[in-house]
Write an enzyme that holds these catalytic residues in place. Structure first.
Site, PDB file in Angstrom:
ATOM      1  N   SER A 182       1.606  72.890 -14.095  1.00  0.00           N
ATOM      2  CA  SER A 182       0.250  72.721 -13.563  1.00  0.00           C
ATOM      3  C   SER A 182      -0.737  72.339 -14.663  1.00  0.00           C
ATOM      4  O   SER A 182      -0.561  72.695 -15.836  1.00  0.00           O
ATOM      5  CB  SER A 182      -0.199  74.029 -12.920  1.00  0.00           C
ATOM      6  OG  SER A 182      -0.221  75.060 -13.879  1.00  0.00           O
ATOM      7  N   THR A 183      -1.783  71.652 -14.268  1.00  0.00           N
ATOM      8  CA  THR A 183      -2.830  71.272 -15.217  1.00  0.00           C
ATOM      9  C   THR A 183      -3.493  72.522 -15.787  1.00  0.00           C
ATOM     10  O   THR A 183      -3.841  72.580 -16.970  1.00  0.00           O
ATOM     11  CB  THR A 183      -3.858  70.362 -14.513  1.00  0.00           C
ATOM     12  OG1 THR A 183      -3.168  69.188 -14.081  1.00  0.00           O
ATOM     13  CG2 THR A 183      -4.997  69.952 -15.437  1.00  0.00           C
TER      14      THR A 183
ATOM     15  N   LYS B 262      12.854  77.168 -21.762  1.00  0.00           N
ATOM     16  CA  LYS B 262      12.537  78.217 -20.786  1.00  0.00           C
ATOM     17  C   LYS B 262      12.462  77.581 -19.401  1.00  0.00           C
ATOM     18  O   LYS B 262      11.510  76.886 -19.083  1.00  0.00           O
ATOM     19  CB  LYS B 262      11.192  78.880 -21.098  1.00  0.00           C
ATOM     20  CG  LYS B 262      11.014  80.156 -20.268  1.00  0.00           C
ATOM     21  CD  LYS B 262       9.562  80.499 -19.984  1.00  0.00           C
ATOM     22  CE  LYS B 262       9.018  79.903 -18.725  1.00  0.00           C
ATOM     23  NZ  LYS B 262       9.621  80.378 -17.469  1.00  0.00           N
TER      24      LYS B 262
ATOM     25  N   GLU C  67      -4.078  68.640  -5.392  1.00  0.00           N
ATOM     26  CA  GLU C  67      -2.628  68.463  -5.305  1.00  0.00           C
ATOM     27  C   GLU C  67      -2.074  69.539  -4.375  1.00  0.00           C
ATOM     28  O   GLU C  67      -2.275  70.735  -4.609  1.00  0.00           O
ATOM     29  CB  GLU C  67      -2.010  68.601  -6.694  1.00  0.00           C
ATOM     30  CG  GLU C  67      -0.511  68.377  -6.683  1.00  0.00           C
ATOM     31  CD  GLU C  67       0.097  68.353  -8.074  1.00  0.00           C
ATOM     32  OE1 GLU C  67      -0.316  69.170  -8.912  1.00  0.00           O
ATOM     33  OE2 GLU C  67       0.988  67.521  -8.296  1.00  0.00           O
TER      34      GLU C  67
ATOM     35  N   GLU D  82       3.183  67.095 -19.064  1.00  0.00           N
ATOM     36  CA  GLU D  82       3.339  66.366 -17.792  1.00  0.00           C
ATOM     37  C   GLU D  82       2.778  67.275 -16.718  1.00  0.00           C
ATOM     38  O   GLU D  82       3.357  68.326 -16.436  1.00  0.00           O
ATOM     39  CB  GLU D  82       4.812  66.062 -17.494  1.00  0.00           C
ATOM     40  CG  GLU D  82       5.485  65.145 -18.483  1.00  0.00           C
ATOM     41  CD  GLU D  82       4.925  63.746 -18.494  1.00  0.00           C
ATOM     42  OE1 GLU D  82       4.130  63.392 -17.594  1.00  0.00           O
ATOM     43  OE2 GLU D  82       5.261  63.006 -19.431  1.00  0.00           O
TER      44      GLU D  82
ATOM     45  N   CYS E  15       5.490  65.950  -8.708  1.00  0.00           N
ATOM     46  CA  CYS E  15       4.223  65.550  -9.343  1.00  0.00           C
ATOM     47  C   CYS E  15       3.906  64.093  -9.053  1.00  0.00           C
ATOM     48  O   CYS E  15       2.746  63.699  -9.110  1.00  0.00           O
ATOM     49  CB  CYS E  15       4.287  65.799 -10.846  1.00  0.00           C
ATOM     50  SG  CYS E  15       5.719  65.077 -11.640  1.00  0.00           S
TER      51      CYS E  15
HETATM   52  P1  NDP Z   1       3.111  76.464 -13.797  1.00  0.00           P
HETATM   53  O1  NDP Z   1       2.281  75.570 -14.626  1.00  0.00           O
HETATM   54  O2  NDP Z   1       2.609  77.788 -13.405  1.00  0.00           O
HETATM   55  O3  NDP Z   1       4.529  76.725 -14.495  1.00  0.00           O
HETATM   56  C1  NDP Z   1       5.277  75.734 -15.162  1.00  0.00           C
HETATM   57  C2  NDP Z   1       6.112  76.397 -16.257  1.00  0.00           C
HETATM   58  O4  NDP Z   1       5.231  77.017 -17.203  1.00  0.00           O
HETATM   59  C3  NDP Z   1       7.020  77.517 -15.758  1.00  0.00           C
HETATM   60  O5  NDP Z   1       8.201  77.565 -16.525  1.00  0.00           O
HETATM   61  C4  NDP Z   1       6.161  78.761 -16.010  1.00  0.00           C
HETATM   62  O6  NDP Z   1       6.876  79.952 -16.114  1.00  0.00           O
HETATM   63  C5  NDP Z   1       5.540  78.392 -17.337  1.00  0.00           C
HETATM   64  N1  NDP Z   1       4.312  79.122 -17.636  1.00  0.00           N
HETATM   65  C6  NDP Z   1       3.443  79.700 -16.766  1.00  0.00           C
HETATM   66  N2  NDP Z   1       2.436  80.308 -17.437  1.00  0.00           N
HETATM   67  C7  NDP Z   1       2.666  80.107 -18.755  1.00  0.00           C
HETATM   68  C8  NDP Z   1       1.989  80.476 -19.944  1.00  0.00           C
HETATM   69  N3  NDP Z   1       0.857  81.157 -19.924  1.00  0.00           N
HETATM   70  N4  NDP Z   1       2.507  80.099 -21.133  1.00  0.00           N
HETATM   71  C9  NDP Z   1       3.649  79.381 -21.188  1.00  0.00           C
HETATM   72  N5  NDP Z   1       4.345  79.000 -20.092  1.00  0.00           N
HETATM   73  C10 NDP Z   1       3.853  79.352 -18.893  1.00  0.00           C
HETATM   74  O7  NDP Z   1       3.477  75.622 -12.557  1.00  0.00           O
HETATM   75  P2  NDP Z   1       4.185  76.124 -11.233  1.00  0.00           P
HETATM   76  O8  NDP Z   1       5.610  75.874 -11.441  1.00  0.00           O
HETATM   77  O9  NDP Z   1       3.810  77.472 -10.836  1.00  0.00           O
HETATM   78  O10 NDP Z   1       3.589  75.116 -10.193  1.00  0.00           O
HETATM   79  C11 NDP Z   1       2.226  75.187  -9.811  1.00  0.00           C
HETATM   80  C12 NDP Z   1       1.621  73.817  -9.769  1.00  0.00           C
HETATM   81  O11 NDP Z   1       1.978  73.070 -10.952  1.00  0.00           O
HETATM   82  C13 NDP Z   1       2.116  72.939  -8.654  1.00  0.00           C
HETATM   83  O12 NDP Z   1       1.476  73.218  -7.475  1.00  0.00           O
HETATM   84  C14 NDP Z   1       1.797  71.580  -9.225  1.00  0.00           C
HETATM   85  O13 NDP Z   1       0.439  71.330  -9.070  1.00  0.00           O
HETATM   86  C15 NDP Z   1       2.045  71.699 -10.669  1.00  0.00           C
HETATM   87  N6  NDP Z   1       3.355  71.248 -11.106  1.00  0.00           N
HETATM   88  C16 NDP Z   1       3.498  70.016 -11.631  1.00  0.00           C
HETATM   89  C17 NDP Z   1       4.736  69.596 -12.009  1.00  0.00           C
HETATM   90  C18 NDP Z   1       4.995  68.279 -12.583  1.00  0.00           C
HETATM   91  O14 NDP Z   1       6.145  67.846 -12.533  1.00  0.00           O
HETATM   92  N7  NDP Z   1       4.031  67.608 -13.163  1.00  0.00           N
HETATM   93  C19 NDP Z   1       5.901  70.410 -11.882  1.00  0.00           C
HETATM   94  C20 NDP Z   1       5.649  71.723 -11.336  1.00  0.00           C
HETATM   95  C21 NDP Z   1       4.409  72.104 -10.988  1.00  0.00           C
HETATM   96  P3  NDP Z   1       7.148  80.863 -14.803  1.00  0.00           P
HETATM   97  O15 NDP Z   1       8.243  80.210 -14.099  1.00  0.00           O
HETATM   98  O16 NDP Z   1       7.498  82.182 -15.315  1.00  0.00           O
HETATM   99  O17 NDP Z   1       5.866  80.872 -14.021  1.00  0.00           O
END
Ligand code: NDP
Length: 454
Positions: free
Chosen positions: A208-209, A154, A356, A229, A263
């Protein structure tokens, strides 16, 4: 199925309409993946390797097209996007060598012999974030497939285009139907179905965490394997005995890469107090030299942020009266632009220092000695990345051992390298991706005792 529009973050223009999958469509994809797994796991290792190499060749042949899609759909500068497409090829080639090396062990035991096998898990669910749609997809997908699993991925809702195209390239390369499926859609729909469906035996999540903790709890209910991650608040530690010019010249690229939506961004620069002023003098032209602009232009180093909402979030860390030391440039007009921004001095408790930001904002803080630097670096719930600049080999190793983080570089701003394990300490994650042992987390080890009758 609900349609939505992918927006170009540099122009705010629509790029393409995408159909987001429903829960029923997710269930159907998982059923196809389960069915395909019965034969995929039995494909001879050499043939699986050949198919992954053919897949890599397809990606290579379409690297320009994939890069253009990432420029339009994610705002990545074209040079970076081209590297990312080629990185997918390289990760596929690296793990194409793995099926033929997935050996077991023989363990002599009383009365016989134990032999071990690495068995594929079954269906692996990948949940990919928007910041690096191609590389992060590849890091989970390539070793999962190499180990004999099937994959339902996804992509992030905002940035699905390159993963969808890579899914088509897999079929063109000869991967059987159902072995790799890319299902765009909402996290709350497709993502949570992958977590909740009993036939999905592992989740690889990057994001996100906050969401990661929910995913972990969901996986716990089914004792489902999970790799997380998550976020970071990494330190770039600059000692007085280092090559200060080099440390300052590269510091912008350790934090402003991908407009800080990384990240591994080293978003806290810690500088030994005796060289603090000189470092700031050197950092200013380096920050102002970052080329921010049209992602489609060859020389661009930094593009826009992903969305207007994310730009608002980033800007909230730089309120009126914030201690802005200096800034780089950013275009005006359409697009979610935000200039590289350096904050100093910033109080240790300020949210810009503790949270972050995921954007092009960095704090610079002085420290007194090695112990002070390590204490500040570790004063965070995260532990993903970090850099250490020093002329002393002993100090480099001492500080690297003391910093609570999974991925460090010495006298370099490098971060992820696919040859080495990647992952976080503390709340930055769970498990490791990449490196030579990645298939361990995409297989379960089985041991079989063979009685020898003695
Ligand atoms: P999210 O954690 O919201 O989303 C990451 C992925 O998880 C997306 O594909 C999202 O789908 C999906 N997701 C969201 N909610 C759910 C759920 N309840 N169950 C299953 N999957 C879910 O991160 P964001 O991309 O919105 O980024 C926000 C923050 O995350 C950043 O500010 C940063 O802090 C952190 N981040 C860290 C990363 C890393 O590489 N370690 C990478 C990206 C973000 P959808 O796209 O539909 O929201």
């Amino acid at each position: 199925m609900s349609e939505y529009t992918v927006v170009n973050p540099a122009t705010e223009q629509a790029v393409r309409t995408v159909a987001g999958a429903t829960t029923e469509q997710a269930d159907a994809a998982i059923a196809r993946a389960s069915a395909a797994g019965d034969s995929w796991r039995h494909v001879a290792p050499g043939d699986r390797a050949r198919l992954l190499r053919a897949f890599a060749a397809e990606v290579d042949a379409h690297a320009g097209e994939l890069a253009a899609l990432e420029v339009a759909g994610s705002g990545h500068p074209v040079g970076q996007a081209t590297w990312e497409a080629q990185h997918v090829r390289d990760v596929l080639l690296y793990y194409a060598a793995a099926p033929e090396r997935l050996t077991g062990r023989q363990i002599p035991v009383p009365g016989g012999l134990d032999v071990t096998f690495h068995e594929p898990l079954g269906v692996v669910g990948l949940i990919v974030p928007w910041n690096f749609p191609m590389p992060i997809f590849a890091w989970g997908m390539a070793p999962a497939l190499a180990a004999g699993n099937t994959v339902v991925a996804k992509p992030a809702e905002m940035t699905p285009l390159t993963a969808m195209r890579i899914g088509e390239l897999a079929l063109a390369a000869g991967l059987p139907e159902g072995v790799l499926q890319v299902l765009p859609g909402k996290g709350s729909v497709v993502g949570s179905r992958l977590v909740g469906h009993p036939a999905v035996r592992k989740i690889v999540f990057t994001g996100s965490t906050e969401v990661g903790t929910e995913i972990m709890a969901g996986c716990a209910r089914q004792v489902k394997r999970v790799t997380l991650e998550l976020g970071g608040k990494s330190a770039n530690i600059v000692f007085a005995d280092c090559d200060l010019e080099q440390a300052a010249a590269t510091a912008p690229y350790a934090v402003f890469d991908n407009a800080g939506q990384d990240c591994c961004a080293r978003s806290r620069i810690l500088v030994e107090r005796t060289v603090f002023d000189r470092f700031m003098e050197l950092l200013e032209p380096a920050v102002q030299g970052v080329v921010v602009g049209d992602p489609a232009a060859a020389g661009t180093q930094m593009g826009p942020l992903i969305s207007a909402a994310h730009r608002d979030h980033v800007a909230s860390y730089v309120p009126d009266g914030a201690p802005v030391a200096f800034r780089g440039s950013a275009p005006s007009g359409p697009g979610f632009w935000y200039p590289p921004t350096v904050l100093a001095p910033v109080g240790a408790g300020d949210r810009a220092c503790t949270e972050e930001i995921f954007g092009p904002v960095v704090t610079v803080t002085p420290f007194d000695d090695e112990a002070d630097a390590v204490a500040i670096a570790n004063d965070t719930p995260y532990g993903l990345s970090g850099s250490i600049w020093t002329g002393s080999v002993g100090r480099a190793i001492r500080v690297a051992r003391a910093v609570e983080s999974g991925n460090l570089s010495v006298n370099s701003h490098a971060s992820v390298r696919y040859w080495a394990p990647f992952g976080g300490f503390k709340q930055s994650g769970l498990g490791r991706e990449l490196g030579p042992d990645a298939l361990d987390s995409f297989t379960d080890v089985k041991n079989v005792f063979i009685a020898t009758g003695d």
